[in-house]
Design a protein around this motif. Structure first.
Motif, PDB file in Angstrom:
ATOM      1  N   UNK A  88       0.435   8.267 -24.810  1.00  0.00           N
ATOM      2  CA  UNK A  88      -0.159   7.312 -23.881  1.00  0.00           C
ATOM      3  C   UNK A  88       0.903   6.776 -22.931  1.00  0.00           C
ATOM      4  N   UNK A  89       0.567   6.680 -21.664  1.00  0.00           N
ATOM      5  CA  UNK A  89       1.485   6.155 -20.671  1.00  0.00           C
ATOM      6  C   UNK A  89       1.513   4.633 -20.758  1.00  0.00           C
ATOM      7  N   UNK A  90       2.692   4.111 -21.052  1.00  0.00           N
ATOM      8  CA  UNK A  90       2.850   2.672 -21.219  1.00  0.00           C
ATOM      9  C   UNK A  90       3.763   2.118 -20.141  1.00  0.00           C
ATOM     10  N   UNK A  91       3.516   0.867 -19.793  1.00  0.00           N
ATOM     11  CA  UNK A  91       4.356   0.155 -18.843  1.00  0.00           C
ATOM     12  C   UNK A  91       5.300  -0.777 -19.604  1.00  0.00           C
ATOM     13  N   UNK A  92       6.399  -1.178 -18.984  1.00  0.00           N
ATOM     14  CA  UNK A  92       7.295  -2.118 -19.669  1.00  0.00           C
ATOM     15  C   UNK A  92       6.614  -3.426 -20.065  1.00  0.00           C
ATOM     16  N   UNK A 128      -0.081  -5.672 -18.082  1.00  0.00           N
ATOM     17  CA  UNK A 128      -0.569  -6.259 -16.842  1.00  0.00           C
ATOM     18  C   UNK A 128      -1.878  -5.630 -16.415  1.00  0.00           C
ATOM     19  N   UNK A 129      -2.615  -6.352 -15.597  1.00  0.00           N
ATOM     20  CA  UNK A 129      -3.860  -5.849 -15.032  1.00  0.00           C
ATOM     21  C   UNK A 129      -3.631  -5.499 -13.576  1.00  0.00           C
ATOM     22  N   UNK A 130      -4.148  -4.325 -13.174  1.00  0.00           N
ATOM     23  CA  UNK A 130      -4.012  -3.876 -11.788  1.00  0.00           C
ATOM     24  C   UNK A 130      -5.361  -3.343 -11.307  1.00  0.00           C
ATOM     25  N   UNK A 131      -5.686  -3.518 -10.050  1.00  0.00           N
ATOM     26  CA  UNK A 131      -7.007  -3.124  -9.533  1.00  0.00           C
ATOM     27  C   UNK A 131      -7.133  -1.616  -9.310  1.00  0.00           C
ATOM     28  N   UNK A 132      -6.454  -0.836 -10.091  1.00  0.00           N
ATOM     29  CA  UNK A 132      -6.541   0.622 -10.008  1.00  0.00           C
ATOM     30  C   UNK A 132      -6.136   1.187 -11.363  1.00  0.00           C
ATOM     31  N   UNK A 133      -6.359   2.440 -11.560  1.00  0.00           N
ATOM     32  CA  UNK A 133      -6.006   3.110 -12.807  1.00  0.00           C
ATOM     33  C   UNK A 133      -4.531   3.497 -12.752  1.00  0.00           C
ATOM     34  N   UNK A 134      -3.697   2.648 -13.313  1.00  0.00           N
ATOM     35  CA  UNK A 134      -2.254   2.870 -13.203  1.00  0.00           C
ATOM     36  C   UNK A 134      -1.757   4.030 -14.077  1.00  0.00           C
ATOM     37  N   UNK A 135      -2.612   4.560 -14.945  1.00  0.00           N
ATOM     38  CA  UNK A 135      -2.187   5.657 -15.810  1.00  0.00           C
ATOM     39  C   UNK A 135      -2.188   7.003 -15.089  1.00  0.00           C
ATOM     40  N   UNK A 172       3.944   5.788 -11.776  1.00  0.00           N
ATOM     41  CA  UNK A 172       5.355   5.717 -11.400  1.00  0.00           C
ATOM     42  C   UNK A 172       5.623   4.533 -10.472  1.00  0.00           C
ATOM     43  N   UNK A 173       4.705   4.305  -9.516  1.00  0.00           N
ATOM     44  CA  UNK A 173       4.884   3.190  -8.576  1.00  0.00           C
ATOM     45  C   UNK A 173       4.810   1.850  -9.307  1.00  0.00           C
ATOM     46  N   UNK A 174       3.831   1.702 -10.206  1.00  0.00           N
ATOM     47  CA  UNK A 174       3.685   0.458 -10.962  1.00  0.00           C
ATOM     48  C   UNK A 174       4.873   0.243 -11.887  1.00  0.00           C
ATOM     49  N   UNK A 175       5.351   1.327 -12.485  1.00  0.00           N
ATOM     50  CA  UNK A 175       6.509   1.241 -13.376  1.00  0.00           C
ATOM     51  C   UNK A 175       7.737   0.716 -12.625  1.00  0.00           C
ATOM     52  N   UNK A 176       7.998   1.297 -11.464  1.00  0.00           N
ATOM     53  CA  UNK A 176       9.149   0.860 -10.657  1.00  0.00           C
ATOM     54  C   UNK A 176       8.956  -0.573 -10.176  1.00  0.00           C
ATOM     55  N   UNK A 177       7.722  -0.934  -9.825  1.00  0.00           N
ATOM     56  CA  UNK A 177       7.450  -2.303  -9.372  1.00  0.00           C
ATOM     57  C   UNK A 177       7.749  -3.318 -10.472  1.00  0.00           C
ATOM     58  N   UNK A 178       7.341  -3.011 -11.702  1.00  0.00           N
ATOM     59  CA  UNK A 178       7.609  -3.933 -12.807  1.00  0.00           C
ATOM     60  C   UNK A 178       9.106  -4.052 -13.087  1.00  0.00           C
TER      61      UNK A 178
END
Length: 445
Positions: free
Chosen positions: A154-158, A161-168, A174-180
């Protein structure tokens, strides 16, 4: 004699704050222009945006206590970062005015001896800052890499968080990961530099008390004329007044910051200590929690230590009078010195007059956090044992909702016959033995 450059001690902190959009150039405050737009974008994107997505996520996981606990210990400190950014921008004018005070002649060392007198405190302060910085760097590094080392499909983030798109989905993941990662690095840098700025003011204040104490101690070593004695005496009094004004204006900047800092940090340390018992030992997540907990501990220690230095050194001013050759001073100077000593009291740096920055406060906070964590862990362990006992017991006991007095009465009524039997038995055993007869017809004469 060349002026002592106080600002050089925090030059790196000011440069980093300027890059982050939190320190206008020179002695200016925020003015309409490019830098204000740049500051608004960076703070909104990497501070309040990063916090917003995690706060919204708490609403969706409100039914999952474990996930809320795993999020809250870090979210509290991120919210604290937003509070620091707000008060830093709001009180920028006060900060710039205090920075100008660093160049004032009143706050400059008079000789090489006074320079050597203040260097040990600055040296210890820098060492604490380096330890704090290394703990934050270690925590950010482990947070950034532990999802990749988790070996999970499963793809996990650090961070949750909730985001208005499917971050997986790629490339959103990758963009959400770098943003966090950028967001947490921005917040950590904000914490480190604002905390360093607050402790710098306290170290600067304690150094002023060191110099004032040296001036009072050497009051009788000036030229033996009445005019010089009066001048140096009045200079010491005026120096003390300027120090108190500096403290009063500085606390306007960090009063609320320290209040929320001590409040959130105490809760966050307790939750972090508990989380260490719930993760896999010696994993990347374990080390990230450990570095995070140590960073907060050093963070609190830095504030409490610097505040304790102010309290200790301001309290030693009265002893400087007796360390000087005050007996050789003229009578009028002795009287002035006597009244000046009467008004010398220890200065305590506080947060809204509720929490005083001292080593005693630090030890109490660590003690309460330790007990809080142990009690919480014991409660959860006991609840798990109780749940296991109830599930394995064929029949659950009925809960008695009667009052305590009624329960006692019921027990006494139910067991009255037993109590009566025991009391009669004990009385019979303790009574004297009567004469027994073999036949009932025998009657003694």
């Amino acid at each position: 004699m060349e002026k002592y450059k106080w600002q050089s001690k925090i030059k790196l902190n000011i440069i980093l704050l300027r890059i982050m959009g939190l320190w206008p150039e020179g002695d200016k405050t925020y003015e309409p222009g490019f830098y204000m737009v740049y500051s608004s974008i960076t703070v909104s994107l990497f501070v309040f945006g990063h916090i917003f997505f995690q706060v919204v996520n708490v609403y969706f996981i409100a039914h999952d206590l474990k996930s809320i606990v795993a999020t809250s210990y870090l979210l509290l400190m991120e919210i604290l970062g937003g509070v620091k950014a707000y008060y830093l921008i709001k009180n920028m004018k006060i900060l710039k005015e205090r920075m100008i005070n660093f160049k004032s002649d009143w706050f400059q060392p008079r000789n090489t001896q006074q320079r050597n007198l203040i260097e040990p405190t600055i040296y210890v302060w820098k060492r604490i800052y380096k330890v704090y910085l290394s703990m934050c760097f270690g925590g950010n590094t482990f947070w950034a890499i532990y999802p990749m080392m988790d070996k999970s499909e499963e793809k996990r983030l650090p961070f949750l968080g909730w985001y208005p798109y499917d971050y997986k989905k790629s490339p959103y993941y990758e963009i959400t990961y770098i943003y966090q990662v950028i967001g947490i690095c921005y917040l950590s840098t904000l914490h480190v530099n604002v905390d360093q700025l607050i402790s710098a003011f306290n170290v600067y204040t304690s150094s002023q008390f060191d110099m004032l104490r040296d001036n009072i101690r050497n009051l009788a070593n000036v030229d033996q004329t009445s005019s010089n004695d009066v001048y140096h005496m009045l200079r010491c009094v005026e120096h003390h007044k300027n120090i108190l004004r500096f403290i009063e204006s500085s606390t306007k900047f960090f009063n609320w910051i320290l209040f929320w800092h001590l409040l959130f940090s105490g809760v966050s340390i307790g939750i972090t200590m508990f989380q260490l018992t719930a993760v896999v030992p010696f994993s990347s997540e374990f080390y990230s929690l450990l570095s995070y907990g140590l960073a907060i501990t050093v963070q609190i220690f830095m504030h409490c230590w610097s505040g304790n230095e102010v309290q200790a050194k301001s309290g030693n001013l009265s002893y400087a009078v007796f360390e000087s050759d005050w007996t050789d001073l003229p009578e009028d100077i002795k009287k002035k010195l006597f009244f000046f000593t009467m008004h010398l009291k220890p200065v305590q740096i506080s947060a809204l007059n509720l929490f005083y920055l001292s080593l005693d406060t630090y030890m109490r906070l660590m003690y309460y956090d330790r007990n809080y964590c142990l009690n919480w862990f014991n409660e959860i362990a006991n609840s798990e044992r109780n749940v296991h006992f109830i599930h394995n017991k064929p029949r659950q006991p009925q809960i008695n909702t009667d009052s305590f007095e009624k329960q006692v009465d019921n027990v006494l009524v139910k067991n009255f016959s037993v109590i009566d039997y025991i009391s009669h038995r004990d009385f019979a055993e303790s009574a004297p033995t009567k004469t027994s007869y073999n036949t009932p017809d025998h009657v003694p004469t």
